[in-house]
Design a protein around this motif. Structure first.
Motif, PDB file in Angstrom:
ATOM      1  N   ALA A 153       0.826  -1.211   0.000  1.00 43.23           N
ATOM      2  CA  ALA A 153       0.000   0.000   0.000  1.00 43.23           C
ATOM      3  C   ALA A 153       0.860   1.260   0.000  1.00 43.23           C
ATOM      4  N   LEU A 154       1.944   1.242   0.760  1.00 46.09           N
ATOM      5  CA  LEU A 154       2.826   2.414   0.822  1.00 46.09           C
ATOM      6  C   LEU A 154       3.536   2.641  -0.508  1.00 46.09           C
ATOM      7  N   THR A 155       4.013   1.566  -1.126  1.00 47.37           N
ATOM      8  CA  THR A 155       4.704   1.731  -2.403  1.00 47.37           C
ATOM      9  C   THR A 155       3.736   2.090  -3.526  1.00 47.37           C
ATOM     10  N   HIS A 156       2.475   1.743  -3.370  1.00 52.42           N
ATOM     11  CA  HIS A 156       1.475   2.192  -4.339  1.00 52.42           C
ATOM     12  C   HIS A 156       1.342   3.710  -4.286  1.00 52.42           C
ATOM     13  N   ARG A 157       1.436   4.257  -3.074  1.00 51.51           N
ATOM     14  CA  ARG A 157       1.380   5.711  -2.890  1.00 51.51           C
ATOM     15  C   ARG A 157       2.688   6.390  -3.267  1.00 51.51           C
ATOM     16  N   LYS A 158       3.812   5.735  -2.920  1.00 55.23           N
ATOM     17  CA  LYS A 158       5.146   6.311  -3.140  1.00 55.23           C
ATOM     18  C   LYS A 158       6.033   5.251  -3.777  1.00 55.23           C
ATOM     19  N   GLU A 159       6.055   5.210  -5.100  1.00 58.29           N
ATOM     20  CA  GLU A 159       6.823   4.181  -5.804  1.00 58.29           C
ATOM     21  C   GLU A 159       8.313   4.261  -5.474  1.00 58.29           C
ATOM     22  N   GLU A 160       8.798   5.465  -5.103  1.00 55.79           N
ATOM     23  CA  GLU A 160      10.215   5.655  -4.799  1.00 55.79           C
ATOM     24  C   GLU A 160      10.677   4.817  -3.607  1.00 55.79           C
ATOM     25  N   LEU A 161       9.741   4.349  -2.771  1.00 55.87           N
ATOM     26  CA  LEU A 161      10.112   3.542  -1.616  1.00 55.87           C
ATOM     27  C   LEU A 161      10.785   2.234  -2.022  1.00 55.87           C
ATOM     28  N   HIS A 162      10.469   1.744  -3.224  1.00 56.81           N
ATOM     29  CA  HIS A 162      11.077   0.496  -3.689  1.00 56.81           C
ATOM     30  C   HIS A 162      12.596   0.582  -3.696  1.00 56.81           C
ATOM     31  N   SER A 163      13.133   1.736  -4.019  1.00 58.58           N
ATOM     32  CA  SER A 163      14.574   1.871  -4.195  1.00 58.58           C
ATOM     33  C   SER A 163      15.257   2.656  -3.071  1.00 58.58           C
ATOM     34  N   LEU A 164      14.505   3.041  -2.044  1.00 61.08           N
ATOM     35  CA  LEU A 164      15.074   3.827  -0.958  1.00 61.08           C
ATOM     36  C   LEU A 164      15.928   2.945  -0.058  1.00 61.08           C
ATOM     37  N   GLN A 165      17.229   3.260   0.025  1.00 58.05           N
ATOM     38  CA  GLN A 165      18.139   2.489   0.864  1.00 58.05           C
ATOM     39  C   GLN A 165      17.960   2.878   2.336  1.00 58.05           C
ATOM     40  N   GLY A 166      18.147   1.892   3.218  1.00 58.96           N
ATOM     41  CA  GLY A 166      18.083   2.161   4.651  1.00 58.96           C
ATOM     42  C   GLY A 166      16.680   2.297   5.201  1.00 58.96           C
ATOM     43  N   LEU A 167      15.679   1.786   4.467  1.00 55.36           N
ATOM     44  CA  LEU A 167      14.271   1.913   4.878  1.00 55.36           C
ATOM     45  C   LEU A 167      13.830   0.705   5.684  1.00 55.36           C
ATOM     46  N   SER A 168      13.178   0.949   6.821  1.00 58.28           N
ATOM     47  CA  SER A 168      12.532  -0.098   7.603  1.00 58.28           C
ATOM     48  C   SER A 168      11.111   0.359   7.934  1.00 58.28           C
ATOM     49  N   ILE A 169      10.159  -0.565   7.871  1.00 58.37           N
ATOM     50  CA  ILE A 169       8.756  -0.246   8.144  1.00 58.37           C
ATOM     51  C   ILE A 169       8.242  -1.227   9.194  1.00 58.37           C
ATOM     52  N   GLN A 170       7.712  -0.718  10.272  1.00 51.36           N
ATOM     53  CA  GLN A 170       7.155  -1.585  11.301  1.00 51.36           C
ATOM     54  C   GLN A 170       5.662  -1.797  11.072  1.00 51.36           C
ATOM     55  N   THR A 171       5.190  -2.976  11.438  1.00 44.58           N
ATOM     56  CA  THR A 171       3.757  -3.215  11.363  1.00 44.58           C
ATOM     57  C   THR A 171       3.044  -2.381  12.427  1.00 44.58           C
ATOM     58  N   ILE A 172       1.753  -2.185  12.230  1.00 42.58           N
ATOM     59  CA  ILE A 172       0.946  -1.304  13.081  1.00 42.58           C
ATOM     60  C   ILE A 172       0.385  -2.111  14.254  1.00 42.58           C
ATOM     61  N   ALA A 173       0.562  -1.589  15.454  1.00 48.44           N
ATOM     62  CA  ALA A 173       0.069  -2.284  16.648  1.00 48.44           C
ATOM     63  C   ALA A 173      -1.418  -2.016  16.856  1.00 48.44           C
ATOM     64  N   GLY A 174      -2.090  -3.002  17.420  1.00 47.60           N
ATOM     65  CA  GLY A 174      -3.500  -2.865  17.740  1.00 47.60           C
ATOM     66  C   GLY A 174      -3.900  -3.904  18.774  1.00 47.60           C
ATOM     67  N   ILE A 175      -5.171  -4.039  19.006  1.00 47.77           N
ATOM     68  CA  ILE A 175      -5.689  -5.000  19.982  1.00 47.77           C
ATOM     69  C   ILE A 175      -6.126  -6.259  19.242  1.00 47.77           C
ATOM     70  N   PRO A 176      -5.446  -7.385  19.445  1.00 49.31           N
ATOM     71  CA  PRO A 176      -5.769  -8.597  18.684  1.00 49.31           C
ATOM     72  C   PRO A 176      -7.111  -9.197  19.084  1.00 49.31           C
ATOM     73  N   ASP A 177      -7.822  -9.729  18.081  1.00 48.02           N
ATOM     74  CA  ASP A 177      -9.075 -10.420  18.397  1.00 48.02           C
ATOM     75  C   ASP A 177      -8.874 -11.934  18.454  1.00 48.02           C
ATOM     76  N   LYS A 178      -7.596 -12.381  18.260  1.00 48.95           N
ATOM     77  CA  LYS A 178      -7.240 -13.804  18.296  1.00 48.95           C
ATOM     78  C   LYS A 178      -7.874 -14.584  17.141  1.00 48.95           C
ATOM     79  N   LYS A 179      -8.407 -13.848  16.150  1.00 49.94           N
ATOM     80  CA  LYS A 179      -9.010 -14.503  14.991  1.00 49.94           C
ATOM     81  C   LYS A 179      -8.419 -13.964  13.684  1.00 49.94           C
ATOM     82  N   GLY A 180      -7.211 -13.394  13.785  1.00 51.70           N
ATOM     83  CA  GLY A 180      -6.548 -12.935  12.570  1.00 51.70           C
ATOM     84  C   GLY A 180      -6.688 -11.455  12.277  1.00 51.70           C
ATOM     85  N   LYS A 181      -7.268 -10.696  13.216  1.00 53.97           N
ATOM     86  CA  LYS A 181      -7.423  -9.256  13.014  1.00 53.97           C
ATOM     87  C   LYS A 181      -6.936  -8.501  14.246  1.00 53.97           C
ATOM     88  N   ILE A 182      -6.665  -7.201  14.066  1.00 52.14           N
ATOM     89  CA  ILE A 182      -6.400  -6.315  15.198  1.00 52.14           C
ATOM     90  C   ILE A 182      -7.317  -5.108  15.096  1.00 52.14           C
TER      91      ILE A 182
END
Length: 217
Positions: A41-70
């Motif tokens: 989704a991010l690279t769809h918005r910003k194609e330049e992210l594909h080639s950006l060196q030194g990039l790390s992206i963390q997943t988004i924290a939330g409250i788990p429902d224990k059924k595959g969603k947060i």
């Protein structure tokens, strides 16, 4: 600025200062396993992210429902780590909408944080291709730390159920296996170096990204 200068001093001239951008996430629910979909989704918005060196992206924290969603809350954030001089490329994601699987979110205005040294760092999941068993995995981690010239102790923690914290991430049709990892006894220089470089692969999908132990990141 003083903190950024300190980081540069710790590392000499070998690495440019990195920062964390923290975007508020406005939405209701996401898949619990959304690392690949978030990067897409991010690279769809910003194609330049594909080639950006030194990039790390963390997943988004939330409250788990224990059924595959947060469920998202007012504390849910998108954290992106990148070189300081690349902030303008990412900053204009503020206010943008992203579609992650069947769900939509919107990003708020980001806050910028410099990396700070600490003796202990943790990654929710580290994946190293070909190493899916704990003993061999720790040996591979030790080799990567040695290559980075980082002297520290790596441990796979146990869950509250007393089990090794084995994790998985889905990438298209494949399931990749990894482990939660804690690194102890870091010097200031090695702490910053590990936060910049990370360990293993898939760091644009939330893997191998290290934050201070006890952090809510």
């Amino acid at each position: 600025m003083l903190t950024l200068k300190k980081e540069s001093d710790l590392l000499g001239n070998s690495l440019a200062p990195h920062v964390d951008l923290s975007f508020q996430v406005i939405g209701e629910v996401l898949p619990a396993d959304h690392g690949y979909a978030l990067y897409a989704a991010l690279t769809h918005r910003k194609e330049e992210l594909h080639s950006l060196q030194g990039l790390s992206i963390q997943t988004i924290a939330g409250i788990p429902d224990k059924k595959g969603k947060i469920y998202l809350s007012d504390r849910s954030r998108l954290w992106i780590r990148l070189p300081y001089d690349q902030i303008p490329m990412i900053y204009d994601l503020a206010g943008k909408s992203l579609t992650i699987g069947a769900h939509g979110i919107r990003l708020g205005i980001p806050q910028i944080y410099s990396l700070r040294p600490t003796t202990q760092l943790k990654s929710r999941i580290v994946v190293i291709k070909g190493y899916q068993e704990p003993t061999a995995f720790i040996e591979a981690v030790s080799r990567q730390l040695e290559i980075l010239e980082i002297k520290a102790r790596a441990v796979i923690p146990f869950s509250t159920q007393g089990e090794i914290e084995r994790k998985t991430i889905k990438i298209k049709r494949f399931t990749v296996v990894g482990f939660t990892l804690v690194i102890f006894d870091l010097s200031e220089e090695d702490s910053i170096k590990l936060q910049i470089h990370g360990l293993g692969g898939k760091r644009r999908m939330g893997c191998g990204v290290f934050v201070p132990v006890g952090s809510n990141l």
